[in-house]
Motif scaffolding. Structure first.
Motif, short mmCIF file in Angstrom:
data_model
loop_
_atom_site.label_atom_id
_atom_site.label_comp_id
_atom_site.label_asym_id
_atom_site.label_seq_id
_atom_site.Cartn_x
_atom_site.Cartn_y
_atom_site.Cartn_z
N LEU A 102 55.33 41.04 39.63
CA LEU A 102 56.36 41.69 40.44
C LEU A 102 55.75 42.73 41.39
O LEU A 102 56.16 42.83 42.56
CB LEU A 102 57.40 42.35 39.53
CG LEU A 102 58.27 41.38 38.71
CD1 LEU A 102 59.17 42.15 37.76
CD2 LEU A 102 59.09 40.49 39.63
N VAL A 103 54.77 43.48 40.90
CA VAL A 103 54.10 44.45 41.77
C VAL A 103 53.40 43.72 42.92
O VAL A 103 53.46 44.14 44.08
CB VAL A 103 53.10 45.31 40.97
CG1 VAL A 103 52.26 46.17 41.92
CG2 VAL A 103 53.85 46.21 40.00
N GLY A 104 52.74 42.61 42.59
CA GLY A 104 52.04 41.84 43.61
C GLY A 104 52.99 41.27 44.65
O GLY A 104 52.71 41.33 45.85
N ARG A 105 54.10 40.72 44.20
CA ARG A 105 55.06 40.16 45.14
C ARG A 105 55.65 41.24 46.04
O ARG A 105 55.82 41.05 47.24
CB ARG A 105 56.20 39.44 44.39
CG ARG A 105 55.84 38.07 43.87
CD ARG A 105 55.55 37.08 44.98
NE ARG A 105 56.67 36.91 45.89
CZ ARG A 105 56.59 36.25 47.03
NH1 ARG A 105 55.46 35.71 47.41
NH2 ARG A 105 57.65 36.12 47.81
N SER A 159 48.55 43.21 51.51
CA SER A 159 47.97 42.03 50.87
C SER A 159 46.83 42.37 49.93
O SER A 159 46.59 41.65 48.96
CB SER A 159 47.49 41.05 51.95
OG SER A 159 46.58 41.69 52.83
N THR A 160 46.14 43.49 50.16
CA THR A 160 45.04 43.88 49.27
C THR A 160 45.57 44.21 47.88
O THR A 160 45.07 43.71 46.87
CB THR A 160 44.29 45.09 49.85
OG1 THR A 160 43.76 44.73 51.12
CG2 THR A 160 43.16 45.51 48.93
N THR A 161 46.60 45.06 47.82
CA THR A 161 47.21 45.38 46.52
C THR A 161 47.82 44.14 45.90
O THR A 161 47.70 43.91 44.69
CB THR A 161 48.29 46.47 46.70
OG1 THR A 161 47.67 47.66 47.21
CG2 THR A 161 48.99 46.77 45.39
N ALA A 216 46.93 41.02 46.25
CA ALA A 216 45.87 40.16 45.70
C ALA A 216 45.34 40.71 44.39
O ALA A 216 45.15 39.97 43.42
CB ALA A 216 44.74 40.02 46.72
N ASN A 217 45.12 42.03 44.33
CA ASN A 217 44.61 42.63 43.09
C ASN A 217 45.54 42.37 41.91
O ASN A 217 45.10 41.95 40.83
CB ASN A 217 44.42 44.14 43.28
CG ASN A 217 43.26 44.47 44.19
OD1 ASN A 217 42.33 43.67 44.35
ND2 ASN A 217 43.29 45.65 44.79
N ASP A 218 46.83 42.61 42.10
CA ASP A 218 47.77 42.48 40.99
C ASP A 218 48.04 41.03 40.62
O ASP A 218 48.14 40.68 39.44
CB ASP A 218 49.08 43.20 41.33
CG ASP A 218 48.93 44.72 41.23
OD1 ASP A 218 48.80 45.21 40.10
OD2 ASP A 218 48.94 45.38 42.27
N LEU A 219 48.12 40.17 41.63
CA LEU A 219 48.37 38.76 41.32
C LEU A 219 47.14 38.10 40.69
O LEU A 219 47.27 37.21 39.83
CB LEU A 219 48.79 38.03 42.59
CG LEU A 219 50.20 38.39 43.08
CD1 LEU A 219 50.44 37.90 44.50
CD2 LEU A 219 51.28 37.85 42.14
N LEU A 220 45.95 38.54 41.05
CA LEU A 220 44.75 38.03 40.38
C LEU A 220 44.71 38.47 38.93
O LEU A 220 44.26 37.73 38.04
CB LEU A 220 43.50 38.49 41.12
CG LEU A 220 43.20 37.77 42.44
CD1 LEU A 220 42.06 38.46 43.20
CD2 LEU A 220 42.84 36.30 42.18
N LYS A 221 45.17 39.70 38.66
CA LYS A 221 45.27 40.14 37.26
C LYS A 221 46.23 39.25 36.49
O LYS A 221 45.97 38.88 35.34
CB LYS A 221 45.77 41.60 37.21
CG LYS A 221 44.76 42.63 37.68
CD LYS A 221 45.39 44.02 37.65
CE LYS A 221 44.48 45.07 38.27
NZ LYS A 221 45.15 46.40 38.31
N ALA A 232 48.97 34.08 44.06
CA ALA A 232 47.69 34.78 44.20
C ALA A 232 46.89 34.19 45.36
O ALA A 232 46.22 34.92 46.10
CB ALA A 232 46.90 34.67 42.90
N PHE A 233 46.97 32.88 45.53
CA PHE A 233 46.29 32.23 46.65
C PHE A 233 46.80 32.75 47.98
O PHE A 233 46.02 33.09 48.88
CB PHE A 233 46.48 30.71 46.55
CG PHE A 233 46.13 29.97 47.80
CD1 PHE A 233 44.81 29.86 48.21
CD2 PHE A 233 47.12 29.39 48.58
CE1 PHE A 233 44.48 29.18 49.39
CE2 PHE A 233 46.80 28.71 49.75
CZ PHE A 233 45.48 28.61 50.15
N VAL A 234 48.12 32.82 48.14
CA VAL A 234 48.71 33.31 49.39
C VAL A 234 48.26 34.74 49.67
O VAL A 234 47.88 35.09 50.80
CB VAL A 234 50.25 33.23 49.32
CG1 VAL A 234 50.88 33.92 50.53
CG2 VAL A 234 50.70 31.78 49.25
N ALA A 235 48.27 35.59 48.62
CA ALA A 235 47.88 36.99 48.80
C ALA A 235 46.40 37.09 49.17
O ALA A 235 46.02 37.87 50.05
CB ALA A 235 48.17 37.78 47.53
N CYS A 236 45.56 36.32 48.50
CA CYS A 236 44.13 36.36 48.79
C CYS A 236 43.82 35.84 50.19
O CYS A 236 42.95 36.37 50.89
CB CYS A 236 43.36 35.55 47.74
SG CYS A 236 43.29 36.34 46.12
#
Length: 560
Positions: free
Chosen positions: A44-47, A55-57, A59-64, A79-83
């Protein structure tokens, strides 16, 4: 019209397969389990971060979240979209886990291209669906991959059926011309570039750069100068870059097959932007910049989208690393200054523009932009001074320069220099006689002061013909009718203006005045009360209160 909106939704849904941007929650496990191990929280934080342009934050949260649930396809997708948006190398690893994502396959194709594996890239491009706008992208990518594999004939054959088809001919002919150009097929390139010239009536920046480069490299310098010289007519801000564009005209804008793939992504992104599919357009721009980080036109388009999506800080970052040697560097700096001002740092923006004004003494654009910032902040005398500097630099005003005199006229009128303002409005009309904004402003000013009412009405009627759905112009037309004593037509016209701009205090007040003149006293008082609730200027609020207290409309003639 609902059927149009429905068709638009269907179009975007079809593109969701390409973009891999469908947003759904992690697919397995209960919400309680996910909360306990942090997956849902990170997701949810990543989205949310992604929706805010961070996108940096994201990517970090969605990778976690992916690390905690590595087999969840929805988490991998997000996570792919964010990265990808953040330019993170993890995007490639995640792309390998998304065989059904078209964008993932394009990312992997970029990897193949950078490694020189053109055949592998071609196979990935062949997997793209030929439907919707992707039927435009797929043959372009295929042809560039074939060129990268040193198969010039195959590349040109791939595009030939599309060059023969009137639909999107200009795009396909341009790419075929660039392929022939790079492949040293000069005669064929010349024919294809000629097709482009005849097919496109008004070239944009990239098209003009490409055509002018060809002309300059083949002994047609006058034609090259002509096509570049016409750009400020289409996009006035490009005027500041004209010396550097001309100085770099012999440089080939697309010199390698990988440049061509990036150009195809950029073209596709521009088409998506025209369809208001900004999220998908940004993805294509990221792919273009992955292959060609110096594609400044792609950075400018991405920055425009990010500002439109209310992510000005991210947009500013996008433009920070443009080289000073780039031909359109000064255009980027103008855009940066506008974004800095949007971020509430007007003083910094003004300093940047002052520096640009010093560095580009032949251009009026930095001072014109300074004047705009000062005018919007209601520093009207300072705005006039900035516009004065801009106009002095523009020694041969063209039709497109009407805006300078119009803007200065507005600042002069607001700083109580009416004679100068009137002269500037008239000068703007000499340059561009049918400009509705100038016709309206001058006509309304005359009507409001009770002067030249017949001429004012004619001017406003011309403006209304140009912009029939503009509430402000419709209000002006109703107001000049009121000033001429035509209360009946004024009421009808001002009622239409209120329908167009129901939250405008001035228009509602004008309708109240017209109702009063037509003997509709109760309705007049209602409109005045409503106008008071719509944040009128302090002076206007005083006049509205006076009308409600006295029922006297004479105050209207002294300054509504």
């Amino acid at each position: 019209m609902q059927h149009v909106r429905g068709a638009r939704r269907a179009f975007l849904l079809s593109l969701s397969l390409l973009s891999a941007c469908a947003a759904s929650e992690p697919s397995s496990g209960s919400a309680a389990d996910q909360s306990q191990n942090g997956v849902l929280g990170n997701y949810l934080v990543g989205r949310f971060a992604l929706s805010e342009g961070d996108s940096t934050t994201a990517a970090n949260d969605l990778l976690k979240a992916v690390a905690q649930r590595p087999d969840d396809p929805e988490l991998i997708l997000q996570a792919f979209v964010a990265c990808l948006a953040a330019g993170r190398p993890e995007a490639v690893k995640l792309a390998r886990q998304l065989p059904d994502s078209q964008v993932a396959q394009l990312v992997l194709a970029d990897v193949d291209i950078k490694a020189g594996h053109w055949s592998a890239a071609e196979q990935r491009f062949r997997g793209l669906p030929r439907q919707g706008l992707t039927q435009l992208l797929q043959p372009l990518l295929l042809a560039w991959a074939q060129l990268g594999d040193k198969r010039v004939d195959a590349a040109l054959s791939t595009l030939q059926p599309y060059v023969d088809n009137p639909r999107f001919r200009g795009i396909f002919a341009l790419n075929a011309a660039m392929i022939a150009d790079i492949g040293n097929r000069e005669e064929e390139a010349g024919k294809l570039y000629h097709v482009v010239e005849t097919d496109v009536s008004e070239p944009n920046l990239r098209l003009a750069q490409i055509l002018a480069s060809w002309q300059a490299r083949t002994g047609q310098p006058a034609d090259a100068q002509k096509i570049l010289g016409g750009l400020p007519t289409v996009a006035p801000e490009l005027g500041i870059a004209m010396p550097s564009l001309l100085a770099n005209v012999t440089k080939q804008p697309v010199a390698r097959p990988s440049d061509g793939v990036a150009e195809a992504y950029f073209t596709f992104a521009a088409l998506l932007r025209a369809q208001e599919a900004d999220e998908f357009s940004l993805i294509m721009l990221h792919l273009a910049l992955d292959l060609r980080p110096d594609l400044t036109a792609a950075k400018l388009l991405a920055a425009d989208i990010l500002v439109n999506e209310r992510h000005p800080q991210v947009a500013l970052h996008m433009l920070n690393d443009v080289a000073t040697t780039d031909p359109i560097y000064p255009v980027v700096q103008l855009r940066r200054a506008a974004i800095v001002d949007r971020l509430g740092k007007a003083d910094d923006a003004m300093r940047d523009l002052e520096r640009l004004s010093h560095d580009y003494p032949e251009s009026s654009l930095p001072d014109l932009q300074r004047g705009d910032i000062l005018r919007m902040k209601q520093r009207f005398p300072d705005a006039v001074a900035a516009y004065d500097r801009a106009i002095v630099r523009d020694t041969l005003p063209a039709a497109t320069d009407w805006v300078m005199f119009y803007d200065r006229g507005v600042a002069e009128e607001r700083s109580h220099q009416w004679q100068k303002a009137e002269a500037d409005f008239n000068h703007a009309l000499e340059l561009s006689p049918d400009q509705p904004f100038v016709l309206n402003y001058l006509g309304y000013s005359w009507a409001d002061s009770g002067h030249h009412l017949a001429k004012a009405r004619q001017m406003i009627e011309r403006a209304a013909e140009k912009r029939p759905n503009d509430g402000a112009i419709t209000d002006s037309l109703g107001w000049v009718m009121f000033r001429q004593g035509d209360a009946k037509d004024a009421v009808k016209t001002l009622e239409r203006a209120v329908e167009m701009e129901p939250e405008d205090s001035t228009i509602n007040a004008h309708l109240g005045d017209a109702y009063w003149a037509a003997g509709r006293k109760v309705e007049a008082q209602y409109q005045w009360r409503r106008a008071l609730t719509l944040n009128p200027a302090p002076d206007d609020a005083v006049k509205l209160e006076a009308k409600l207290n006295t029922g006297h409309v004479g105050a209207v003639l002294s300054g509504q």
